[in-house]
Structures are given as structure tokens and as C-alpha cells.
Design a protein around this motif. Structure first.
Motif, PDB file in Angstrom:
ATOM      1  N   ASP A  26     -73.767  20.047  29.264  1.00 36.76           N
ATOM      2  CA  ASP A  26     -72.338  19.898  29.570  1.00 36.76           C
ATOM      3  C   ASP A  26     -72.084  18.928  30.715  1.00 36.76           C
ATOM      4  OD1 ASP A  26     -71.689  21.685  27.584  1.00 36.76           O
ATOM      5  OD2 ASP A  26     -71.703  23.412  28.916  1.00 36.76           O
ATOM      6  N   ALA A  27     -73.093  18.676  31.524  1.00 36.89           N
ATOM      7  CA  ALA A  27     -72.933  17.770  32.671  1.00 36.89           C
ATOM      8  C   ALA A  27     -72.640  16.353  32.184  1.00 36.89           C
ATOM      9  CB  ALA A  27     -74.202  17.786  33.523  1.00 36.89           C
ATOM     10  N   ALA A  28     -72.049  15.573  33.058  1.00 37.80           N
ATOM     11  CA  ALA A  28     -71.696  14.193  32.705  1.00 37.80           C
ATOM     12  C   ALA A  28     -72.939  13.339  32.456  1.00 37.80           C
ATOM     13  CB  ALA A  28     -70.846  13.578  33.810  1.00 37.80           C
ATOM     14  N   GLU A  29     -73.986  13.568  33.217  1.00 40.28           N
ATOM     15  CA  GLU A  29     -75.210  12.788  33.089  1.00 40.28           C
ATOM     16  C   GLU A  29     -76.253  13.571  32.296  1.00 40.28           C
ATOM     17  OE1 GLU A  29     -75.917   9.608  34.163  1.00 40.28           O
ATOM     18  OE2 GLU A  29     -73.782   9.525  34.611  1.00 40.28           O
ATOM     19  N   PRO A  30     -76.933  12.924  31.370  1.00 49.03           N
ATOM     20  CA  PRO A  30     -78.010  13.608  30.640  1.00 49.03           C
ATOM     21  C   PRO A  30     -79.142  13.996  31.591  1.00 49.03           C
ATOM     22  CG  PRO A  30     -77.521  11.458  29.672  1.00 49.03           C
ATOM     23  CD  PRO A  30     -76.741  11.556  30.938  1.00 49.03           C
ATOM     24  N   ARG A  31     -79.837  15.074  31.262  1.00 48.20           N
ATOM     25  CA  ARG A  31     -80.980  15.521  32.065  1.00 48.20           C
ATOM     26  C   ARG A  31     -82.252  14.938  31.458  1.00 48.20           C
ATOM     27  NH1 ARG A  31     -82.325  21.712  33.538  1.00 48.20           N
ATOM     28  NH2 ARG A  31     -80.151  21.544  34.139  1.00 48.20           N
ATOM     29  N   ARG A  32     -83.017  14.197  32.269  1.00 51.63           N
ATOM     30  CA  ARG A  32     -84.280  13.603  31.831  1.00 51.63           C
ATOM     31  C   ARG A  32     -85.423  14.483  32.324  1.00 51.63           C
ATOM     32  NH1 ARG A  32     -85.329   8.626  34.280  1.00 51.63           N
ATOM     33  NH2 ARG A  32     -86.512   7.920  32.495  1.00 51.63           N
ATOM     34  N   LEU A  33     -86.270  14.917  31.386  1.00 56.66           N
ATOM     35  CA  LEU A  33     -87.399  15.769  31.727  1.00 56.66           C
ATOM     36  C   LEU A  33     -88.707  15.043  31.438  1.00 56.66           C
ATOM     37  CD1 LEU A  33     -86.310  19.171  30.149  1.00 56.66           C
ATOM     38  CD2 LEU A  33     -86.128  18.477  32.525  1.00 56.66           C
ATOM     39  N   LEU A  34     -89.614  15.104  32.390  1.00 56.79           N
ATOM     40  CA  LEU A  34     -90.950  14.546  32.217  1.00 56.79           C
ATOM     41  C   LEU A  34     -91.928  15.720  32.237  1.00 56.79           C
ATOM     42  CD1 LEU A  34     -92.782  12.110  31.928  1.00 56.79           C
ATOM     43  CD2 LEU A  34     -92.862  11.957  34.417  1.00 56.79           C
ATOM     44  N   LEU A  35     -92.312  16.163  31.044  1.00 54.83           N
ATOM     45  CA  LEU A  35     -93.222  17.299  30.934  1.00 54.83           C
ATOM     46  C   LEU A  35     -94.664  16.831  31.121  1.00 54.83           C
ATOM     47  CD1 LEU A  35     -91.717  19.076  27.808  1.00 54.83           C
ATOM     48  CD2 LEU A  35     -91.386  19.672  30.208  1.00 54.83           C
ATOM     49  N   LYS A  36     -95.440  17.645  31.821  1.00 54.38           N
ATOM     50  CA  LYS A  36     -96.880  17.408  31.968  1.00 54.38           C
ATOM     51  C   LYS A  36     -97.601  18.161  30.860  1.00 54.38           C
ATOM     52  CE  LYS A  36     -96.446  17.135  36.958  1.00 54.38           C
ATOM     53  NZ  LYS A  36     -96.709  17.819  38.233  1.00 54.38           N
ATOM     54  N   PRO A  37     -98.794  17.723  30.479  1.00 52.60           N
ATOM     55  CA  PRO A  37     -99.551  18.463  29.464  1.00 52.60           C
ATOM     56  C   PRO A  37     -99.666  19.941  29.844  1.00 52.60           C
ATOM     57  CG  PRO A  37    -100.585  16.351  29.833  1.00 52.60           C
ATOM     58  CD  PRO A  37     -99.498  16.491  30.876  1.00 52.60           C
ATOM     59  N   GLY A  38     -99.361  20.804  28.880  1.00 57.16           N
ATOM     60  CA  GLY A  38     -99.386  22.247  29.101  1.00 57.16           C
ATOM     61  C   GLY A  38     -98.021  22.830  29.436  1.00 57.16           C
ATOM     62  N   GLU A  39     -97.062  21.990  29.809  1.00 58.10           N
ATOM     63  CA  GLU A  39     -95.728  22.483  30.115  1.00 58.10           C
ATOM     64  C   GLU A  39     -94.931  22.652  28.825  1.00 58.10           C
ATOM     65  OE1 GLU A  39     -94.756  21.171  34.630  1.00 58.10           O
ATOM     66  OE2 GLU A  39     -94.208  19.721  33.079  1.00 58.10           O
ATOM     67  N   ILE A  42     -88.022  25.509  26.321  1.00 61.19           N
ATOM     68  CA  ILE A  42     -87.420  26.304  25.250  1.00 61.19           C
ATOM     69  C   ILE A  42     -85.914  26.180  25.393  1.00 61.19           C
ATOM     70  CG2 ILE A  42     -87.189  28.620  24.279  1.00 61.19           C
ATOM     71  CD1 ILE A  42     -89.895  29.286  25.642  1.00 61.19           C
ATOM     72  N   PHE A  43     -85.236  25.874  24.281  1.00 61.32           N
ATOM     73  CA  PHE A  43     -83.783  25.713  24.345  1.00 61.32           C
ATOM     74  C   PHE A  43     -83.150  26.035  22.997  1.00 61.32           C
ATOM     75  CE2 PHE A  43     -85.736  21.661  23.411  1.00 61.32           C
ATOM     76  CZ  PHE A  43     -84.985  21.155  22.358  1.00 61.32           C
ATOM     77  N   ASP A  44     -81.851  26.194  23.014  1.00 64.35           N
ATOM     78  CA  ASP A  44     -81.076  26.465  21.803  1.00 64.35           C
ATOM     79  C   ASP A  44     -80.867  25.151  21.064  1.00 64.35           C
ATOM     80  OD1 ASP A  44     -79.207  27.056  19.837  1.00 64.35           O
ATOM     81  OD2 ASP A  44     -77.889  28.181  21.164  1.00 64.35           O
ATOM     82  N   GLY A  45     -81.647  24.937  20.024  1.00 72.07           N
ATOM     83  CA  GLY A  45     -81.587  23.685  19.280  1.00 72.07           C
ATOM     84  C   GLY A  45     -80.315  23.504  18.481  1.00 72.07           C
ATOM     85  N   SER A  46     -79.598  24.588  18.212  1.00 72.57           N
ATOM     86  CA  SER A  46     -78.358  24.475  17.445  1.00 72.57           C
ATOM     87  C   SER A  46     -77.171  24.104  18.329  1.00 72.57           C
ATOM     88  CB  SER A  46     -78.059  25.781  16.705  1.00 72.57           C
ATOM     89  OG  SER A  46     -77.820  26.830  17.626  1.00 72.57           O
ATOM     90  N   ALA A  47     -77.342  24.200  19.655  1.00 71.90           N
ATOM     91  CA  ALA A  47     -76.226  23.934  20.560  1.00 71.90           C
ATOM     92  C   ALA A  47     -76.488  22.813  21.562  1.00 71.90           C
ATOM     93  CB  ALA A  47     -75.874  25.212  21.328  1.00 71.90           C
ATOM     94  N   LEU A  48     -77.729  22.380  21.699  1.00 72.34           N
ATOM     95  CA  LEU A  48     -78.070  21.383  22.713  1.00 72.34           C
ATOM     96  C   LEU A  48     -78.610  20.116  22.052  1.00 72.34           C
ATOM     97  CD1 LEU A  48     -78.370  20.722  25.739  1.00 72.34           C
ATOM     98  CD2 LEU A  48     -80.668  21.688  25.606  1.00 72.34           C
ATOM     99  N   VAL A  49     -77.900  19.023  22.234  1.00 73.56           N
ATOM    100  CA  VAL A  49     -78.358  17.742  21.704  1.00 73.56           C
ATOM    101  C   VAL A  49     -79.512  17.263  22.571  1.00 73.56           C
ATOM    102  CG1 VAL A  49     -77.700  15.342  21.259  1.00 73.56           C
ATOM    103  CG2 VAL A  49     -76.068  17.187  20.818  1.00 73.56           C
ATOM    104  N   HIS A  50     -80.598  16.812  21.927  1.00 69.70           N
ATOM    105  CA  HIS A  50     -81.777  16.355  22.658  1.00 69.70           C
ATOM    106  C   HIS A  50     -82.378  15.156  21.937  1.00 69.70           C
ATOM    107  CE1 HIS A  50     -83.124  19.171  19.591  1.00 69.70           C
ATOM    108  NE2 HIS A  50     -84.309  18.588  19.627  1.00 69.70           N
ATOM    109  N   ALA A  51     -83.121  14.357  22.704  1.00 72.15           N
ATOM    110  CA  ALA A  51     -83.737  13.142  22.159  1.00 72.15           C
ATOM    111  C   ALA A  51     -84.933  12.775  23.017  1.00 72.15           C
ATOM    112  CB  ALA A  51     -82.727  11.991  22.149  1.00 72.15           C
ATOM    113  N   ARG A  52     -85.693  11.819  22.528  1.00 72.90           N
ATOM    114  CA  ARG A  52     -86.828  11.274  23.278  1.00 72.90           C
ATOM    115  C   ARG A  52     -86.514   9.807  23.548  1.00 72.90           C
ATOM    116  NH1 ARG A  52     -90.948  13.441  25.745  1.00 72.90           N
ATOM    117  NH2 ARG A  52     -91.771  11.693  26.875  1.00 72.90           N
ATOM    118  N   GLU A  53     -86.713   9.357  24.784  1.00 76.98           N
ATOM    119  CA  GLU A  53     -86.546   7.939  25.073  1.00 76.98           C
ATOM    120  C   GLU A  53     -87.579   7.137  24.294  1.00 76.98           C
ATOM    121  OE1 GLU A  53     -84.868   8.275  29.633  1.00 76.98           O
ATOM    122  OE2 GLU A  53     -87.003   7.912  29.315  1.00 76.98           O
TER     123      GLU A  53
END
Length: 75
Positions: A26-39, A42-53
Motif C-alpha cells: 500500500d505504500a507509495a514506494e515499492p519494497r525491494r527485498l534482497l534475500l540471502k540463501p536460506g532466507e 511468505i505473503f498473500d499472493g492473491s492480494a500482493l503484487v510482486h515481481a523480480r527485477e
């Protein structure tokens, strides 16, 4: 579309600037996540738009993604 998405970072190899997972909340700016191996995320895929750069030159990524949906009610 899944009610629950699980993303597990297995491997992420890059030289300098890695690509990120992007969550459009809902925030104005998208949240960028950099996951490390093993991280895991979990999110609601039906309500949260997500993508990979876009992957950078020489970058390699391995992700395990699992989606769960509620079982349909039986009549």
C-alpha cells in the motif's frame, strides 16, 4: 493465483549490483527485498503484487516457490 506464496532463496550469485524481489504494498514506494540463501518470505499472493527485477549481467538466481490455495468447500 495462490492465497499463500512461499519463496525460498536457494542460490544468488552476482558480481556487483544484485536484482531484488519487489513487493508493491500500500505504500507509495515499492519494497525491494534482497534475500540471502536460506532466507524465506511468505505473503498473500492473491492480494500482493510482486515481481523480480531484471537480472544483471553475470547474475544467477535459484528460488523455490510454493503456492497454497484453500481447498474448495464440498457440497
Amino acid at each position: 493465483m495462490f492465497s499463500l506464496n512461499v519463496l525460498l532463496m536457494l542460490e544468488h550469485c552476482y558480481v556487483q549490483h544484485p536484482s531484488h524481489l519487489v513487493l508493491y504494498e500500500d505504500a507509495a514506494e515499492p519494497r525491494r527485498l534482497l534475500l540471502k540463501p536460506g532466507e524465506i518470505v511468505i505473503f498473500d499472493g492473491s492480494a500482493l503484487v510482486h515481481a523480480r527485477e531484471k537480472l544483471k549481467e553475470g547474475e544467477r538466481i535459484s528460488i523455490l516457490t510454493v503456492g497454497f490455495s484453500p481447498k474448495a468447500a464440498r457440497l
